[in-house]
Motif scaffolding. Structure first.
Motif, short mmCIF file in Angstrom:
data_model
loop_
_atom_site.label_atom_id
_atom_site.label_comp_id
_atom_site.label_asym_id
_atom_site.label_seq_id
_atom_site.Cartn_x
_atom_site.Cartn_y
_atom_site.Cartn_z
N ALA A 179 5.72 11.01 -1.43
CA ALA A 179 5.57 9.75 -2.41
C ALA A 179 7.49 9.58 -1.36
O ALA A 179 7.00 8.31 -1.19
CB ALA A 179 5.95 10.03 -3.44
N ILE A 180 8.62 9.77 -1.18
CA ILE A 180 9.46 9.79 -0.55
C ILE A 180 9.16 9.61 0.82
O ILE A 180 9.81 8.43 1.19
CB ILE A 180 10.71 10.61 -0.73
CG1 ILE A 180 10.96 11.24 -1.90
CG2 ILE A 180 11.64 10.78 0.57
CD1 ILE A 180 12.01 11.70 -2.23
N LYS A 181 8.05 9.96 1.60
CA LYS A 181 7.84 9.30 2.45
C LYS A 181 6.91 8.49 2.99
O LYS A 181 7.38 7.73 4.01
CB LYS A 181 6.93 10.26 3.32
CG LYS A 181 6.16 10.28 4.69
CD LYS A 181 5.52 11.88 5.76
CE LYS A 181 4.85 11.21 6.52
NZ LYS A 181 3.28 10.44 6.67
N HIS A 182 5.84 7.98 2.30
CA HIS A 182 5.35 6.81 1.73
C HIS A 182 6.60 5.60 1.97
O HIS A 182 6.81 4.24 2.12
CB HIS A 182 4.42 6.62 0.92
CG HIS A 182 3.27 7.12 0.89
ND1 HIS A 182 2.65 7.02 1.77
CD2 HIS A 182 2.50 8.56 0.08
CE1 HIS A 182 1.63 7.77 2.15
NE2 HIS A 182 1.60 8.78 0.93
N LEU A 183 7.68 6.03 0.88
CA LEU A 183 8.56 4.36 0.60
C LEU A 183 9.72 4.56 1.41
O LEU A 183 9.91 3.62 2.27
CB LEU A 183 9.63 5.63 -0.81
CG LEU A 183 8.50 5.04 -1.88
CD1 LEU A 183 9.61 5.44 -2.96
CD2 LEU A 183 8.33 3.64 -2.18
N ARG A 184 9.78 5.58 2.59
CA ARG A 184 10.85 5.47 3.88
C ARG A 184 9.43 4.90 4.79
O ARG A 184 10.38 4.61 5.81
CB ARG A 184 11.23 6.98 4.45
CG ARG A 184 12.12 7.46 3.48
CD ARG A 184 12.74 8.24 4.24
NE ARG A 184 13.91 9.42 3.39
CZ ARG A 184 14.20 10.46 3.20
NH1 ARG A 184 13.25 10.96 4.09
NH2 ARG A 184 15.60 10.56 2.55
N GLU A 185 8.27 5.02 4.65
CA GLU A 185 7.28 4.32 5.70
C GLU A 185 7.25 3.27 6.17
O GLU A 185 6.71 1.91 6.28
CB GLU A 185 6.23 5.52 5.65
CG GLU A 185 6.16 6.60 6.31
CD GLU A 185 5.21 7.47 6.64
OE1 GLU A 185 4.09 7.04 5.76
OE2 GLU A 185 4.90 8.21 7.59
N ARG A 186 7.62 2.43 4.60
CA ARG A 186 7.59 0.47 4.82
C ARG A 186 8.35 0.26 6.04
O ARG A 186 9.26 0.69 6.50
CB ARG A 186 8.66 0.22 3.67
CG ARG A 186 7.65 0.89 2.37
CD ARG A 186 8.03 0.71 0.96
NE ARG A 186 9.66 1.05 0.34
CZ ARG A 186 10.39 0.46 0.61
NH1 ARG A 186 10.88 -0.65 -1.08
NH2 ARG A 186 11.98 1.24 0.20
N LEU A 245 0.68 -1.64 -0.41
CA LEU A 245 0.00 0.01 -0.08
C LEU A 245 0.78 1.44 -0.19
O LEU A 245 0.53 2.26 -0.86
CB LEU A 245 -0.98 -0.18 1.00
CG LEU A 245 -1.93 1.28 1.41
CD1 LEU A 245 -2.80 1.60 -0.25
CD2 LEU A 245 -2.70 1.00 2.79
N GLN A 246 2.37 1.23 0.79
CA GLN A 246 3.01 2.32 1.00
C GLN A 246 4.23 2.50 -0.87
O GLN A 246 3.99 3.85 -1.33
CB GLN A 246 4.20 2.43 1.59
CG GLN A 246 3.54 2.35 3.65
CD GLN A 246 2.69 2.89 3.53
OE1 GLN A 246 3.14 4.15 2.96
NE2 GLN A 246 1.56 2.88 3.96
N ILE A 247 3.82 1.89 -1.28
CA ILE A 247 4.21 1.89 -2.86
C ILE A 247 3.50 1.82 -3.23
O ILE A 247 3.88 3.18 -4.06
CB ILE A 247 4.77 0.47 -3.65
CG1 ILE A 247 5.87 -0.18 -2.49
CG2 ILE A 247 5.50 0.20 -4.35
CD1 ILE A 247 6.59 -1.23 -2.47
N ILE A 248 2.01 1.46 -3.64
CA ILE A 248 1.14 2.21 -4.57
C ILE A 248 1.03 4.09 -4.33
O ILE A 248 0.36 4.71 -5.29
CB ILE A 248 -0.34 1.70 -3.71
CG1 ILE A 248 -0.33 0.35 -4.88
CG2 ILE A 248 -1.34 2.13 -4.67
CD1 ILE A 248 -1.21 -1.18 -4.28
N LYS A 249 0.87 3.98 -2.75
CA LYS A 249 0.29 5.65 -2.43
C LYS A 249 1.72 6.24 -2.85
O LYS A 249 1.42 7.18 -3.70
CB LYS A 249 0.58 5.92 -0.78
CG LYS A 249 -0.83 5.39 -0.51
CD LYS A 249 -0.91 5.53 1.24
CE LYS A 249 -1.92 4.73 1.56
NZ LYS A 249 -2.09 5.62 2.93
N ALA A 250 2.76 5.76 -2.67
CA ALA A 250 4.11 6.55 -3.83
C ALA A 250 3.84 6.74 -5.18
O ALA A 250 4.41 7.70 -5.59
CB ALA A 250 4.88 5.84 -3.07
N VAL A 251 3.87 5.39 -6.09
CA VAL A 251 3.36 6.11 -7.35
C VAL A 251 2.16 6.79 -7.35
O VAL A 251 2.54 7.52 -8.26
CB VAL A 251 2.85 4.62 -7.99
CG1 VAL A 251 2.85 4.38 -9.07
CG2 VAL A 251 4.56 3.50 -7.22
#
Length: 196
Positions: free
Chosen positions: A124-131, A8-14
């Motif tokens: 987007a960067i924040k979402h990727l870092r929150e994985r 879900l974090q990757i989808i949000k980032a994209v």
């Protein structure tokens, strides 16, 4: 649990990156046509237009980054510098307020579109870092921690579960439990699976 959260974090980032690209393209088109119109009006050479557009996009990116660093994001109209409200009861002030909003309203929308490029990129960067990391056995530990908190079914301090601290923080990040750090140490609660 973690795999679904990370996906879900990757989808949000994209999606955020796609929105950022759209905002940057709209900003570039706006500045390109605006500057071309000005240069055409004064019969200047168009060679500087791409450079000025690039400088405008760099300025927008800098402004968005500074806003992000300050913990701010998009602003609603009432919070923006474009908002004004002439609270006079005369007809003249009402008309002035009406005409001013015809200018400041579109300016506010453009400012939010322009800032959308850098703000959505940073989001987007924040979402990727929150994985979250997904080492072997973590899913089982998370399920056990969640079950322990659901059995308690009350607000409690994270300090009451020192052995489950990492799992509780991960569950809170995934929003599987309620958490609050308003006063003192983090307080947590997991409602029972039956909603009681």
């Amino acid at each position: 649990m973690i795999t679904t959260y990370n996906r879900l974090q990757i989808i949000k980032a994209v999606l955020c990156l796609l929105a950022a690209v759209v905002c940057y393209v709209l900003a570039d088109v706006f500045f390109h046509f605006g500057l071309t119109f000005v240069f055409h009006t004064f019969r200047w050479s168009y060679t500087a237009v791409p450079w000025l557009c690039g400088a405008a996009l760099i300025g927008i990116t800098w402004s968005g980054w500074r806003q992000w660093q300050a913990g701010l994001g998009f602003k609603n109209y009432a919070e923006s510098p474009f908002f004004h409200d002439l609270n006079f009861e005369s007809g003249g002030s009402l008309m002035l307020n009406h005409y001013a909003k015809q200018v400041t309203g579109p300016a506010y929308v453009l400012s939010q579109i322009f800032l959308g490029g850098p703000l959505m990129t940073l989001r987007a960067i924040k979402h990727l870092r929150e994985r979250l990391p997904n080492p072997p056995g973590i899913e089982l530990r998370l399920q056990e921690a969640l079950l322990t908190l659901q059995r308690a079914n009350k607000w409690q301090s994270i300090e009451e579960h020192p052995a489950l601290k990492q799992e509780i923080l991960m569950l809170a990040q995934m929003r599987k439990i309620d958490s609050s750090s308003h006063k003192g140490p983090l307080r947590i609660k997991a409602s029972s699976p039956h909603g009681i």
